[in-house]
Motif scaffolding. Sequence first.
Motif, PDB file in Angstrom:
ATOM      1  N   SER A  50       0.820  -1.210   0.000  1.00  0.00           N
ATOM      2  CA  SER A  50       0.000   0.000   0.000  1.00  0.00           C
ATOM      3  C   SER A  50       0.856   1.264   0.000  1.00  0.00           C
ATOM      4  O   SER A  50       0.474   2.265  -0.609  1.00  0.00           O
ATOM      5  N   THR A  54       0.045   4.119  -2.946  1.00  0.00           N
ATOM      6  CA  THR A  54      -0.695   5.341  -2.596  1.00  0.00           C
ATOM      7  C   THR A  54       0.146   6.403  -1.900  1.00  0.00           C
ATOM      8  O   THR A  54      -0.411   7.360  -1.359  1.00  0.00           O
ATOM      9  N   HIS A  58      -1.394   9.937  -0.114  1.00  0.00           N
ATOM     10  CA  HIS A  58      -1.536   9.947   1.338  1.00  0.00           C
ATOM     11  C   HIS A  58      -0.414  10.696   2.050  1.00  0.00           C
ATOM     12  O   HIS A  58      -0.398  10.757   3.284  1.00  0.00           O
TER      13      HIS A  58
END
Length: 224
Positions: A50, A54, A58
């Motif tokens: 992740s 991302t 983020h």
Amino acid sequence: MRFKNVFSIIGPSMVGPSSSHTAGAVRIGRVARQLLGSQPETAKMTLFGSFAETYWGHGTDLALTAGLMDYETDDQRIPQADVLAEEAGMTLEWVQGRGNGPHPNSVKIQLTGGGRTAEIVAASIGGGTIAVYSLNGFDVQITGEYPTLAVKHSDSQGVLANMTALLSRDGYNIGYMDVDRKGRSGDAMTVFELDSAPEETTIQAIRKLPHIKEVTMIDLTKRS
């Protein structure tokens, strides 16, 4: 279960949209910087799972960079960390890792600075909590929740006994200890998570013990 703390319930004081992708990432960056012992000159971040998918959205890149600058999770400079790092002379490289890391939110950080190198593999496991799985190629685990001594030494008889005896003599309680070695009679690393940060006199005494090669203090409990 060893890595759960109060952050898992109420969350940390932080700047950013996600405790896993920002607060935890800041703490990982700080561990890497403290392992190096100075502000990095170059930093290569290999992201997995992740984190890799991302991190731009983020703010994980900004959070890791802020940690390398030794900012706290609630530092208002985090959104400008990349610019401030560049102004400070830090060169950053971002790489998408292949395969799976030890956790979906994991990163390998490789640093240079002050004639030294440092490498950690760590993950943000929720609520700002982190798990560090490797320090300079040694498979040891720390949480960053407690003052931690990372000691590189020869795998020789009596080394662990000498270190634990010295810490006990000076009144420090060992909450957790982990050891990894490269081979019989080769290099080894021991990490001690302590209930309180040792004084410099204790750290220097450990450095003077036989077969000790390097002693590093990692303490995220101390405000930068």
